[in-house]
Enzyme design. Structure first.
Site, PDB file in Angstrom:
ATOM      1  CE  LYS A 149      28.556  64.095  26.317  1.00  0.00           C
ATOM      2  NZ  LYS A 149      29.336  62.869  26.549  1.00  0.00           N
ATOM      3  CD  GLU A 188      39.838  64.325  28.151  1.00  0.00           C
ATOM      4  OE1 GLU A 188      40.920  64.924  28.166  1.00  0.00           O
ATOM      5  OE2 GLU A 188      39.013  64.403  27.232  1.00  0.00           O
ATOM      6  N   GLY A 240      27.859  61.843  20.780  1.00  0.00           N
ATOM      7  CA  GLY A 240      28.759  61.710  19.619  1.00  0.00           C
ATOM      8  C   GLY A 240      28.070  61.395  18.314  1.00  0.00           C
ATOM      9  CD  GLU A 262      22.652  65.000  16.205  1.00  0.00           C
ATOM     10  OE1 GLU A 262      21.651  65.422  15.626  1.00  0.00           O
ATOM     11  OE2 GLU A 262      22.593  64.399  17.295  1.00  0.00           O
ATOM     12  CG  ASP A 311      30.856  64.506  29.343  1.00  0.00           C
ATOM     13  OD1 ASP A 311      31.322  65.270  28.491  1.00  0.00           O
ATOM     14  OD2 ASP A 311      30.220  63.472  29.055  1.00  0.00           O
ATOM     15  N   GLY A 366      34.914  59.628  20.002  1.00  0.00           N
ATOM     16  CA  GLY A 366      35.912  59.082  19.078  1.00  0.00           C
ATOM     17  C   GLY A 366      35.971  59.907  17.801  1.00  0.00           C
ATOM     18  CB  ILE A 369      23.758  58.513  19.089  1.00  0.00           C
ATOM     19  CG1 ILE A 369      24.617  57.318  19.483  1.00  0.00           C
ATOM     20  CG2 ILE A 369      22.280  58.167  19.112  1.00  0.00           C
ATOM     21  CD1 ILE A 369      24.378  56.836  20.916  1.00  0.00           C
ATOM     22  N   GLY A 386      42.984  55.405  26.239  1.00  0.00           N
ATOM     23  CA  GLY A 386      42.437  56.622  25.634  1.00  0.00           C
ATOM     24  C   GLY A 386      40.944  56.788  25.859  1.00  0.00           C
TER      25      GLY A 386
END
Ligand SMILES: NC(=O)c1ccc[n+]([C@@H]2O[C@H](COP(=O)([O-])OP(=O)(O)OC[C@H]3O[C@@H](n4cnc5c(N)ncnc54)[C@H](OP(=O)(O)O)[C@@H]3O)[C@@H](O)[C@H]2O)c1
Length: 440
Positions: free
Chosen positions: A208, A193, A137, A132, A204, A306, A139, A190
């Site tokens: 996904k 990266e 993240g 998941e 990225d 996060g 959601i 933060g």
């Protein structure tokens, strides 16, 4: 299997691993009460020790630098892979599955590359492989596609699935600053990266999208088989012109079912109408819009990364795996990864997509320029919806913006090739695709 206590081992005690250990230890009673299961965090592995984390006290013998203490421990039932990267994660998960352990991972890069092997191995060994947290993240979009929308033909899945890019584009739009300045600020806070390549180049988001497509359409589409474009070429000029035209620029991951039953897959900066819900997803937040044949349009919004939001999704997967262990029934696994011949569906090449376009040309301010460009576009079946030309300021060149009606990408590329031969056109045009239907 009747097991009163399920042992969990975590590989990786970084951002997400720390959040997961906090929930497993500090919320153990809540998890037990809500789910009627008892979870025990037996081992946590990281590369270097000693280590402490604020907000969580782990006994020293719970920490190790040896992944084998998780992978080969017969008492550990669930292995939670949170080390990231592909090579080590792949071999550790493979060995864990072969040892009969259920797997939870947040690793989209790994699944985008090796999802097929790992899911087949998990099925062969009758263990679950839950993921998941790998997309958006906190959601719960994976479970939603896998379970809640299973009675729907998915018409489209589109989303803002990279918080770094969304933070950068939001700041550029609101604070009137250039890309490179916002990137440094995002790195300090933060949100980005030290090496932001995977995020800002769209990779990225593409990884996904691969996972979302597998769940929505049952097709396994590697990242190198669709169009991926990041946000590095977006300048303040485009942000401001888009605003004037009533649009906002977002990095979207887009998957759609075409009329001839193919899957359109692409990641690129996109103009969205400023009033649309997706256009108003700001900062590091994520949102995924799914349109299903029965359910219609739906929108899922939340924190896509996060420590605690991601840990929330990981722990939900751990609880699902624990329930599978207790009931003896493994979680469903997407057909896309199990059987490559499962579907006849093919991917629609970028040249075949039909969409609206924003174009900005830098041209010499001379009579007839607009007519020349308009004539080439017209000959290539592209109809102009609106045009804005800015007055020149101390230069002989001007910016000429156009929004087109829907056109085929192949026609657009052919037109641009001809337009670039015009002596009055300076450099390549800025081209940004527009999406209106997916953004409600
Ligand atoms: N961060 C997020 O918000 C987020 C969101 C969604 C998904 N994810 C995914 O979650 C995963 C973990 O991300 P993260 O941000 O938590 O990473 P991270 O902060 O870099 O932490 C990685 C952890 O793994 C350990 N590690 C790395 N390689 C190892 C190895 N070969 N053996 C043992 N331990 C190893 C590191 O040990 P040391 O501490 O000793 O260096 C560190 O504790 C990634 O797949 C990422 O894509 C992250």
């Amino acid at each position: 299997m009747d097991k009163s206590c399920i042992n969990v081992g975590i590989l990786g005690w970084g951002t997400v691993g720390t959040g997961v250990s906090k929930i497993l230890v500090n919320q153990n009673n809540l998890i037990s009460k809500n789910n009627n299961i008892q979870l025990n965090l037996k081992k946590v592995v990281k590369r270097t020790l000693p280590a402490t984390r604020e907000g969580i006290d782990l006994p020293t013998d719970c920490l190790s630098t040896d992944p084998n203490e998780v992978v080969d421990d017969p008492e550990i039932d669930i292995v939670v892979e949170l080390i990231g990267g592909v090579t080590d994660a792949y071999s550790l998960i493979k060995r864990s599955i072969q040892n009969g352990k259920h797997i939870v991972t947040a690793n989209k890069a790994l699944l985008a590359e090796h999802g097929s092997d790992l899911f087949q191995l998990a099925q062969k060994n009758s263990v679950s492989l839950n993921f998941e947290a790998s997309t958006a993240g906190g959601i719960p979009i994976i479970k939603t596609l896998q379970e809640s929308f299973t009675a729907n033909q998915i018409q489209s899945v589109c989303g803002i699935v990279n918080g770094t890019c969304n933070y950068i584009l939001t700041e550029m739009s609101e604070a009137d600053v250039e890309y490179t300045d916002v990137l440094s600020d995002a790195q300090e806070k933060g949100y980005a990266e030290a090496d932001p390549t995977m995020d800002v180049e769209g990779i990225d988001a593409a990884q996904k999208l691969t996972l979302l497509i597998a769940l929505a359409y049952g097709v396994n589409v590697p990242v190198d088989q669709f169009h991926v474009e990041g946000i590095t070429e977006i300048s303040q000029t485009e942000i401001q012109y888009a605003k004037e035209l009533g649009y906002v620029i977002k990095l979207l991951a887009i998957a759609k079912l075409t009329d001839d039953n193919r899957v359109e897959a692409r990641v690129h900066p996109t103009l969205l109408p400023e009033r649309s819900l997706l256009a108003n997803v700001g900062g590091p937040f994520n949102a995924v819009c799914v349109i299903g044949s029965a359910v219609g349009p739906t929108l899922f919004y939340g924190q896509g990364a996060g420590e605690m939001p991601t840990a929330s999704a990981v722990v939900a997967d751990i609880i699902d795996a624990a329930k599978s262990i207790q009931s003896g029934v493994s979680s469903p696994i997407s057909q896309a990864w199990l059987d490559k011949s499962h579907t006849e569906m093919s991917v629609c090449a970028i040249e075949d997509i039909v969409t609206r376009y924003y174009l900005r040309f830098v041209v010499i301010d001379r009579p007839g320029v607009l007519a020349s460009i308009g004539s080439i576009l017209g000959n290539c079946n592209i109809s102009i919806a609106s045009v804005i030309q800015k007055e020149p300021h101390c230069t002989e060149t001007v910016s000429l913006m156009m929004l087109t009606h829907k056109a085929r990408e192949k026609d657009m590329q052919a037109a641009l090739k001809q337009i670039y031969t015009l002596e009055v056109v300076k450099g390549d045009a800025k081209l940004i695709r527009i999406e209106e239907e997916v953004a409600f």
